[in-house]
Scaffold this active site. Sequence first.
Site, PDB file in Angstrom:
ATOM      1  N   GLY A 190       0.528  -1.117   0.706  1.00  0.00           N
ATOM      2  CA  GLY A 190       0.125  -0.216   0.218  1.00  0.00           C
ATOM      3  C   GLY A 190       0.880   1.737  -0.093  1.00  0.00           C
ATOM      4  O   GLY A 190       0.453   2.470  -0.010  1.00  0.00           O
ATOM      5  N   VAL A 191       1.927   1.210   0.014  1.00  0.00           N
ATOM      6  CA  VAL A 191       2.556   2.218  -0.116  1.00  0.00           C
ATOM      7  C   VAL A 191       3.111   2.357  -1.301  1.00  0.00           C
ATOM      8  O   VAL A 191       3.156   2.452  -2.315  1.00  0.00           O
ATOM      9  CB  VAL A 191       4.064   2.222   0.642  1.00  0.00           C
ATOM     10  N   MET A 213       5.262   4.869  -4.018  1.00  0.00           N
ATOM     11  CA  MET A 213       6.412   5.590  -4.298  1.00  0.00           C
ATOM     12  C   MET A 213       6.195   6.244  -5.759  1.00  0.00           C
ATOM     13  O   MET A 213       5.264   5.674  -6.616  1.00  0.00           O
ATOM     14  CB  MET A 213       7.073   4.142  -4.564  1.00  0.00           C
ATOM     15  N   LEU A 218       9.553   8.090 -10.839  1.00  0.00           N
ATOM     16  CA  LEU A 218      11.054   8.722 -11.145  1.00  0.00           C
ATOM     17  C   LEU A 218      11.709   9.148 -10.137  1.00  0.00           C
ATOM     18  O   LEU A 218      11.145  10.109  -9.451  1.00  0.00           O
ATOM     19  CB  LEU A 218      10.335   9.415 -12.683  1.00  0.00           C
ATOM     20  N   TYR A 233      27.648   3.079  -1.971  1.00  0.00           N
ATOM     21  CA  TYR A 233      28.070   3.910  -2.896  1.00  0.00           C
ATOM     22  C   TYR A 233      29.493   5.491  -1.821  1.00  0.00           C
ATOM     23  O   TYR A 233      29.405   6.070  -2.415  1.00  0.00           O
ATOM     24  CB  TYR A 233      26.809   4.591  -3.587  1.00  0.00           C
TER      25      TYR A 233
HETATM   26  P1  NAP Z   1      22.901   5.522 -15.893  1.00  0.00           P
HETATM   27  O1  NAP Z   1      21.415   6.220 -15.049  1.00  0.00           O
HETATM   28  O2  NAP Z   1      21.869   4.542 -16.406  1.00  0.00           O
HETATM   29  O3  NAP Z   1      23.456   6.574 -16.467  1.00  0.00           O
HETATM   30  C1  NAP Z   1      23.560   7.311 -15.842  1.00  0.00           C
HETATM   31  C2  NAP Z   1      24.919   7.904 -17.105  1.00  0.00           C
HETATM   32  O4  NAP Z   1      24.513   8.699 -18.006  1.00  0.00           O
HETATM   33  C3  NAP Z   1      25.801   9.263 -16.602  1.00  0.00           C
HETATM   34  O5  NAP Z   1      27.351   8.812 -17.218  1.00  0.00           O
HETATM   35  C4  NAP Z   1      25.512  10.457 -16.444  1.00  0.00           C
HETATM   36  O6  NAP Z   1      26.193  11.686 -16.808  1.00  0.00           O
HETATM   37  C5  NAP Z   1      24.283  10.481 -18.292  1.00  0.00           C
HETATM   38  N1  NAP Z   1      23.317  10.313 -18.032  1.00  0.00           N
HETATM   39  C6  NAP Z   1      21.859  10.935 -17.814  1.00  0.00           C
HETATM   40  N2  NAP Z   1      21.074  11.719 -17.869  1.00  0.00           N
HETATM   41  C7  NAP Z   1      21.786  12.214 -19.076  1.00  0.00           C
HETATM   42  C8  NAP Z   1      21.112  12.726 -20.206  1.00  0.00           C
HETATM   43  N3  NAP Z   1      19.987  13.847 -20.483  1.00  0.00           N
HETATM   44  N4  NAP Z   1      22.300  12.869 -21.324  1.00  0.00           N
HETATM   45  C9  NAP Z   1      22.978  12.545 -21.498  1.00  0.00           C
HETATM   46  N5  NAP Z   1      24.093  12.010 -20.808  1.00  0.00           N
HETATM   47  C10 NAP Z   1      23.155  11.629 -19.294  1.00  0.00           C
HETATM   48  O7  NAP Z   1      23.017   4.802 -14.401  1.00  0.00           O
HETATM   49  P2  NAP Z   1      23.478   4.060 -13.346  1.00  0.00           P
HETATM   50  O8  NAP Z   1      23.815   5.442 -12.505  1.00  0.00           O
HETATM   51  O9  NAP Z   1      24.060   3.292 -13.494  1.00  0.00           O
HETATM   52  O10 NAP Z   1      22.231   3.765 -12.547  1.00  0.00           O
HETATM   53  C11 NAP Z   1      20.902   4.700 -12.183  1.00  0.00           C
HETATM   54  C12 NAP Z   1      20.246   4.496 -10.408  1.00  0.00           C
HETATM   55  O11 NAP Z   1      20.950   3.321 -10.537  1.00  0.00           O
HETATM   56  C13 NAP Z   1      22.304   4.299 -10.548  1.00  0.00           C
HETATM   57  O12 NAP Z   1      22.886   6.165  -9.469  1.00  0.00           O
HETATM   58  C14 NAP Z   1      21.908   3.897  -9.027  1.00  0.00           C
HETATM   59  O13 NAP Z   1      20.563   4.762  -7.971  1.00  0.00           O
HETATM   60  C15 NAP Z   1      20.966   2.891  -9.449  1.00  0.00           C
HETATM   61  N6  NAP Z   1      22.208   1.326  -9.679  1.00  0.00           N
HETATM   62  C16 NAP Z   1      21.832   0.288  -8.910  1.00  0.00           C
HETATM   63  C17 NAP Z   1      21.919  -1.316  -9.160  1.00  0.00           C
HETATM   64  C18 NAP Z   1      22.333  -2.051  -7.904  1.00  0.00           C
HETATM   65  O14 NAP Z   1      23.137  -3.133  -7.580  1.00  0.00           O
HETATM   66  N7  NAP Z   1      20.840  -2.033  -7.842  1.00  0.00           N
HETATM   67  C19 NAP Z   1      23.604  -0.835 -10.182  1.00  0.00           C
HETATM   68  C20 NAP Z   1      23.904   0.450 -10.552  1.00  0.00           C
HETATM   69  C21 NAP Z   1      23.573   1.416 -10.644  1.00  0.00           C
HETATM   70  P3  NAP Z   1      26.202  12.450 -16.150  1.00  0.00           P
HETATM   71  O15 NAP Z   1      26.372  12.389 -14.701  1.00  0.00           O
HETATM   72  O16 NAP Z   1      27.656  13.154 -16.546  1.00  0.00           O
HETATM   73  O17 NAP Z   1      25.850  13.226 -16.683  1.00  0.00           O
END
Ligand code: NAP
Length: 283
Positions: free
Chosen positions: A9-10, A12, A15, A48
């Site tokens: 029910g939470v 979220m 985006l 992180y």
């Molecule tokens: P992502 O969101 O797929 O991609 C980030 C990359 O895209 C960065 O290099 C960023 O560069 C670039 N970017 C962002 N917006 C853009 C745009 N509008 N146009 C062009 N380039 C753009 O990668 P991610 O950080 O790996 O994934 C998102 C989030 O998912 C993470 O931050 C984390 O919270 C989570 N995550 C979780 C796991 C897990 O194991 N649970 C693993 C990985 C990630 P700039 O920063 O230079 O803009």
Amino acid sequence: MQSVTLNNGVEMPILGFGVYQISAEDTERAVSEALAAGYRLLDTAAAYGNEEAVGRAIRSSNIDRNDLFVTTKLWVQDAPAEDNTKRAFETSLDKLGLDYLDLYLMHQPFGDVYGQWRAMEAFNREGTARAIGVANFYPDRLLDLIVNNDITPAVNQIETHPFFQRADYQDLMSEHGVQTQSWGGFAEGKNDLFSNALLAGIGKEYGKSVAQVVLRWLNQRGVIAIPKSVRAERMAENIDVFDFQLTDEQMARIGTLDTGVSLFFDHHDPEIVAWLAERRLDD
Ligand code: NAP
């Protein structure tokens, strides 16, 4: 901001803002800018190394705590994991400066998974974690966790992007009430995602960028996304995705980009299992 209702029910937001690979020095500024741009879902992790900076940005924003949705993640714990998990949870809360989390995720399906989950169930029951879930669980591990425990994960945060779409897995998770959340929604730019001709062509029809098409595609699939950026203009671009609608035909065309294969790592690969499972945050 649209939201999804989790299995308990939470509500979220669909985006949010991810802070993986943002240095501790840069995180406070980035999160402050993301909050100013309108993001209310923040996704961090003990692994992180930037929970304190996320906490500082939350406090200086003066945004009502009830209007935020904060996720952090538990790193792999050894058996018996209950006490370790409680300590790790309290450390994360302390670093964030919060007295509850909206979502607490088990970061990897390794270590004493059952002990970790039992502790997380207790946080959920006592209300210090409004929802609990997992990340990087493949179907076999997820089903095992669901059928042998009391609380079904509310969320599974998994690699999901145009080149690895996970549609069948999303269907399976939906059957069990588990919400799909995408990590790496842009595949971190791999495979030249940001200059992909098919995505760019669709974006052109709406005056939208490739990034916006990808986020809208995830959104229309009902997948929660948490794009990461250190640039304010991209943060604004990435949240501006609710004023256009992809057609079924466009959704199907994006479907053709799926390779069915991870661009990062396969959690079934013994080398990856050993690498992830041997890492401890205190090391
Ligand atoms: P992502 O969101 O797929 O991609 C980030 C990359 O895209 C960065 O290099 C960023 O560069 C670039 N970017 C962002 N917006 C853009 C745009 N509008 N146009 C062009 N380039 C753009 O990668 P991610 O950080 O790996 O994934 C998102 C989030 O998912 C993470 O931050 C984390 O919270 C989570 N995550 C979780 C796991 C897990 O194991 N649970 C693993 C990985 C990630 P700039 O920063 O230079 O803009």
